[in-house]
Each structure stands twice: as C-alpha cells, then as structure tokens.
Write a protein that holds these residues in place. Structure first.
Motif, PDB file in Angstrom:
ATOM      1  N   SER A   4       0.856  -1.187   0.000  1.00 25.87           N
ATOM      2  CA  SER A   4       0.000   0.000   0.000  1.00 25.87           C
ATOM      3  C   SER A   4       0.889   1.233   0.000  1.00 25.87           C
ATOM      4  CB  SER A   4      -0.923   0.006   1.228  1.00 25.87           C
ATOM      5  OG  SER A   4      -0.193  -0.062   2.427  1.00 25.87           O
ATOM      6  N   PRO A   5       0.692   2.135  -0.963  1.00 25.64           N
ATOM      7  CA  PRO A   5       1.564   3.305  -1.062  1.00 25.64           C
ATOM      8  C   PRO A   5       1.433   4.215   0.146  1.00 25.64           C
ATOM      9  CG  PRO A   5      -0.348   3.516  -2.499  1.00 25.64           C
ATOM     10  CD  PRO A   5      -0.379   2.116  -1.963  1.00 25.64           C
ATOM     11  N   ALA A   6       2.553   4.750   0.588  1.00 25.28           N
ATOM     12  CA  ALA A   6       2.568   5.656   1.732  1.00 25.28           C
ATOM     13  C   ALA A   6       2.366   7.091   1.263  1.00 25.28           C
ATOM     14  CB  ALA A   6       3.892   5.538   2.477  1.00 25.28           C
ATOM     15  N   PRO A   7       1.675   7.905   2.050  1.00 23.47           N
ATOM     16  CA  PRO A   7       1.535   9.324   1.708  1.00 23.47           C
ATOM     17  C   PRO A   7       2.899  10.008   1.639  1.00 23.47           C
ATOM     18  CG  PRO A   7       0.040   8.698   3.481  1.00 23.47           C
ATOM     19  CD  PRO A   7       0.977   7.552   3.291  1.00 23.47           C
ATOM     20  N   ARG A   8       2.935  11.134   0.958  1.00 24.43           N
ATOM     21  CA  ARG A   8       4.203  11.836   0.772  1.00 24.43           C
ATOM     22  C   ARG A   8       4.820  12.236   2.098  1.00 24.43           C
ATOM     23  NH1 ARG A   8       5.170  17.323  -2.895  1.00 24.43           N
ATOM     24  NH2 ARG A   8       7.431  17.487  -2.515  1.00 24.43           N
ATOM     25  N   THR A   9       4.012  12.714   3.039  1.00 22.54           N
ATOM     26  CA  THR A   9       4.554  13.109   4.347  1.00 22.54           C
ATOM     27  C   THR A   9       5.243  11.928   5.013  1.00 22.54           C
ATOM     28  OG1 THR A   9       2.869  14.809   4.669  1.00 22.54           O
ATOM     29  CG2 THR A   9       3.969  13.990   6.642  1.00 22.54           C
ATOM     30  N   THR A  10       4.626  10.758   4.947  1.00 22.83           N
ATOM     31  CA  THR A  10       5.224   9.561   5.539  1.00 22.83           C
ATOM     32  C   THR A  10       6.545   9.224   4.863  1.00 22.83           C
ATOM     33  OG1 THR A  10       3.019   8.703   6.065  1.00 22.83           O
ATOM     34  CG2 THR A  10       4.835   7.130   6.067  1.00 22.83           C
ATOM     35  N   ARG A  11       6.600   9.363   3.552  1.00 24.98           N
ATOM     36  CA  ARG A  11       7.839   9.052   2.832  1.00 24.98           C
ATOM     37  C   ARG A  11       8.956  10.019   3.200  1.00 24.98           C
ATOM     38  NH1 ARG A  11       4.218   8.803  -1.594  1.00 24.98           N
ATOM     39  NH2 ARG A  11       5.251  10.582  -2.582  1.00 24.98           N
ATOM     40  N   VAL A  12       8.617  11.281   3.424  1.00 23.19           N
ATOM     41  CA  VAL A  12       9.633  12.265   3.824  1.00 23.19           C
ATOM     42  C   VAL A  12      10.167  11.929   5.215  1.00 23.19           C
ATOM     43  CG1 VAL A  12      10.011  14.683   4.447  1.00 23.19           C
ATOM     44  CG2 VAL A  12       8.725  14.111   2.376  1.00 23.19           C
ATOM     45  N   ILE A  13       9.268  11.614   6.142  1.00 20.96           N
ATOM     46  CA  ILE A  13       9.696  11.246   7.497  1.00 20.96           C
ATOM     47  C   ILE A  13      10.585  10.007   7.445  1.00 20.96           C
ATOM     48  CG2 ILE A  13       8.891  10.450   9.750  1.00 20.96           C
ATOM     49  CD1 ILE A  13       6.377  12.153   9.305  1.00 20.96           C
ATOM     50  N   ARG A  14      10.190   9.033   6.623  1.00 24.51           N
ATOM     51  CA  ARG A  14      10.979   7.810   6.491  1.00 24.51           C
ATOM     52  C   ARG A  14      12.382   8.113   5.962  1.00 24.51           C
ATOM     53  NH1 ARG A  14      11.963   3.859   2.329  1.00 24.51           N
ATOM     54  NH2 ARG A  14      12.114   1.739   3.211  1.00 24.51           N
ATOM     55  N   PHE A  15      12.476   9.031   5.013  1.00 23.53           N
ATOM     56  CA  PHE A  15      13.762   9.374   4.414  1.00 23.53           C
ATOM     57  C   PHE A  15      14.758   9.814   5.480  1.00 23.53           C
ATOM     58  CE2 PHE A  15      16.660  12.566   2.652  1.00 23.53           C
ATOM     59  CZ  PHE A  15      17.241  11.864   1.601  1.00 23.53           C
ATOM     60  N   PHE A  16      14.291  10.555   6.457  1.00 24.06           N
ATOM     61  CA  PHE A  16      15.190  11.073   7.489  1.00 24.06           C
ATOM     62  C   PHE A  16      15.390  10.089   8.647  1.00 24.06           C
ATOM     63  CE2 PHE A  16      13.777  15.050   5.469  1.00 24.06           C
ATOM     64  CZ  PHE A  16      15.003  15.651   5.247  1.00 24.06           C
ATOM     65  N   LEU A  17      14.349   9.351   9.022  1.00 22.86           N
ATOM     66  CA  LEU A  17      14.428   8.515  10.216  1.00 22.86           C
ATOM     67  C   LEU A  17      14.991   7.111   9.957  1.00 22.86           C
ATOM     68  CD1 LEU A  17      11.215   9.266  12.311  1.00 22.86           C
ATOM     69  CD2 LEU A  17      13.545  10.100  12.640  1.00 22.86           C
ATOM     70  N   ARG A  18      14.720   6.540   8.784  1.00 18.45           N
ATOM     71  CA  ARG A  18      15.144   5.167   8.554  1.00 18.45           C
ATOM     72  C   ARG A  18      16.651   4.977   8.705  1.00 18.45           C
ATOM     73  NH1 ARG A  18      16.837   1.431   4.769  1.00 18.45           N
ATOM     74  NH2 ARG A  18      15.813  -0.627   4.942  1.00 18.45           N
ATOM     75  N   PRO A  19      17.511   5.866   8.152  1.00 20.45           N
ATOM     76  CA  PRO A  19      18.955   5.669   8.342  1.00 20.45           C
ATOM     77  C   PRO A  19      19.362   5.682   9.820  1.00 20.45           C
ATOM     78  CG  PRO A  19      18.546   7.243   6.581  1.00 20.45           C
ATOM     79  CD  PRO A  19      17.224   7.008   7.250  1.00 20.45           C
ATOM     80  N   ILE A  20      18.676   6.493  10.621  1.00 20.61           N
ATOM     81  CA  ILE A  20      18.992   6.540  12.051  1.00 20.61           C
ATOM     82  C   ILE A  20      18.627   5.224  12.717  1.00 20.61           C
ATOM     83  CG2 ILE A  20      18.448   7.699  14.238  1.00 20.61           C
ATOM     84  CD1 ILE A  20      17.923  10.244  12.611  1.00 20.61           C
ATOM     85  N   LEU A  21      17.431   4.712  12.409  1.00 20.47           N
ATOM     86  CA  LEU A  21      17.002   3.452  13.006  1.00 20.47           C
ATOM     87  C   LEU A  21      17.875   2.291  12.540  1.00 20.47           C
ATOM     88  CD1 LEU A  21      13.123   3.846  12.716  1.00 20.47           C
ATOM     89  CD2 LEU A  21      14.574   4.315  14.693  1.00 20.47           C
ATOM     90  N   MET A  22      18.274   2.303  11.290  1.00 22.60           N
ATOM     91  CA  MET A  22      19.140   1.243  10.771  1.00 22.60           C
ATOM     92  C   MET A  22      20.502   1.253  11.457  1.00 22.60           C
ATOM     93  SD  MET A  22      17.509  -0.585   8.489  1.00 22.60           S
ATOM     94  CE  MET A  22      18.817  -1.361   7.525  1.00 22.60           C
ATOM     95  N   ALA A  23      21.002   2.460  11.761  1.00 20.95           N
ATOM     96  CA  ALA A  23      22.332   2.584  12.354  1.00 20.95           C
ATOM     97  C   ALA A  23      22.337   2.298  13.848  1.00 20.95           C
ATOM     98  CB  ALA A  23      22.881   3.991  12.100  1.00 20.95           C
ATOM     99  N   THR A  24      21.232   2.550  14.510  1.00 23.23           N
ATOM    100  CA  THR A  24      21.226   2.470  15.980  1.00 23.23           C
ATOM    101  C   THR A  24      20.602   1.196  16.528  1.00 23.23           C
ATOM    102  OG1 THR A  24      19.149   3.718  16.054  1.00 23.23           O
ATOM    103  CG2 THR A  24      21.200   4.976  16.251  1.00 23.23           C
ATOM    104  N   THR A  25      19.964   0.370  15.676  1.00 23.73           N
ATOM    105  CA  THR A  25      19.324  -0.854  16.162  1.00 23.73           C
ATOM    106  C   THR A  25      19.603  -2.023  15.225  1.00 23.73           C
ATOM    107  OG1 THR A  25      17.241  -0.444  14.974  1.00 23.73           O
ATOM    108  CG2 THR A  25      17.435   0.463  17.210  1.00 23.73           C
TER     109      THR A  25
END
Length: 242
Positions: A4-25
């Motif tokens: 299911s496609p994510a809204p644009r706002t969700t995709r922007v938040i993911r762009f910034f947060l996913r690298p942090i979550l990948m690096a820290t957990t």
C-alpha cells in the motif's frame, strides 16, 4: 501480502528517520508470511513511547503504509495536526457517544483496504516487567464489525532504549528490535453475533493471550504476576524507571 503506497509526508519522514534506526538498532523480524492482503487491523503490544517508530519502520520496509489511531483533537490541531493529517493517520472520536461511533473512521479505512494499527491496551504497559496488560475492545470491535482480519504484532526491544514513562534514552549498546507477526486471531465463533461487551472482551482476551505467548517465546520466560487490568490504571509516574 499487498503493498500500500505511503503518503508523501510519511515518505519524507521515512527518508530522514530510517537511516537513524538502521544505524542504531538491529532487527529481528519474523512472521511476515502471516500478513494478509487487503485491509486489516494490526494489533501490537505497547512497550515504549518510541515503539510506533519501530512499527512504522517494519511496516514501511514491507510495503505497508503505517496508519495509527490518534485522538481527533490531535489530528485537528494546528502544526503537528497537519503532519498527522497529511500522513493519513486515523482519528478516533473520543468526544462522540458510543464506542462504535468513535471508531467509525478506523472501520471505514479498513473496509477501504487499508491497514490500521490499533494498540489494544490503549496506553503503554504499566507492568513492571513490561508484559502486555489486558486490552480494550477497540481493535476487536473494528475487526468484527468489518469482517476483516485481526493480526497480532508482538514487539520487544524498544523498552530497552526508552523504558515506559522513563526519560533517559539508552542507545548503547546497540539494541535488537524483535517483531513477531502472528497468524490472524480466529474470531469465527463470534461472527454474525451481536457485539456484546461479553463477546468483545472474550475476543480481546484471546488477542492479549496471543501477544503474551509470542512475547514469552522471545523472552524465554513466562509472566510471574497476573495481567494488569487497563481499566484500573491510575496516572503513570513519569520516572517509572530510570
């Protein structure tokens, strides 16, 4: 499992947060084969203020747009309310009369083929060992009223980063986020029946039993105390654990 496609706002938040979550957990995600296609209710336990981010990480990485219930007053607020609205979070109308009416937007979203995440406990666990508490009936009510699957999702790990109601964040050593997706809860014996409080509570107990069993498997232990009743909770202490 449908994407299911994510809204644009969700995709922007993911762009910034996913690298942090990948690096820290680290991630230990299992049970993806149990995710249905189409609309359904995803029902996770609640162990930390941070765990919606980890659930969203899991969902987005598996092609599912995260949509959580949020108070209608929050969704309608200025500022952050715009973020919630454009991320298509689902309002729960607590000011309305009747539990079914308060969940009308969640039911409509599920019937439209979306995945809606509803915390059955309705709040972060108060159990001293972070076991699931009893549940409120919202998740079950939406699933039964729509005829859509009710999928348990157990998470364990976010509480190691931020314990319930504590203030101190502990990123090191790097924590593992365990997620288990269980098979949809069998509610067939309740189908076609009036949604009485007795039936709703029986079905909710079945959901909480499944979440507890999945957590016990990950932790390698069983709860040593009775399950806390969410209906008897008092205001949480901010410094629940440091």
């Amino acid at each position: 499992m449908a994407k299911s496609p994510a809204p644009r706002t969700t995709r922007v938040i993911r762009f910034f947060l996913r690298p942090i979550l990948m690096a820290t957990t680290r991630r230990d995600w299992r049970g993806l084969e149990n995710l249905p296609t189409g609309g359904y209710v995803l029902a996770p336990n609640h162990v930390s203020h941070l765990d919606p981010f980890f659930i969203s990480h899991f969902m987005l990485d598996n092609g599912i747009a995260p949509r959580f219930l949020a108070k209608d007053t929050l969704v309608g607020a200025k500022g952050y309310g715009w973020i919630l609205r454009t991320a298509e979070q689902i309002p729960v109308y607590r000011s309305t009369e009747g539990a079914a009416e308060s969940l009308r937007a969640a039911a409509a979203a599920v019937e439209a083929g979306l995945v809606v995440t509803i915390y059955p406990e309705g709040t972060i666990t108060r159990d001293p060992a972070a076991w699931p508490m009893t549940g409120r009936t919202g998740a079950v009510r939406v699933a039964l009223s729509t005829g859509k699957p009710l999928v348990p999702l157990m998470q364990w790990g976010p509480q190691e980063i931020l314990w319930p109601y504590a203030k101190k964040v502990r990123l090191l050593p790097r924590k593992t986020i365990h997620i288990r997706v269980g098979k949809p809860i069998d509610l067939s014996d309740f189908e076609g029946k009036d949604l009485t409080e007795e039936i709703l509570h029986q079905a909710t107990d079945r959901l909480m039993d499944a979440l507890t069993a999945m957590m016990a498997e990950v932790r390698g232990e069983l709860p040593s105390t009775p399950r806390i009743d969410v209906h008897t909770l008092s205001k949480p202490k901010t410094n629940y654990r440091q």
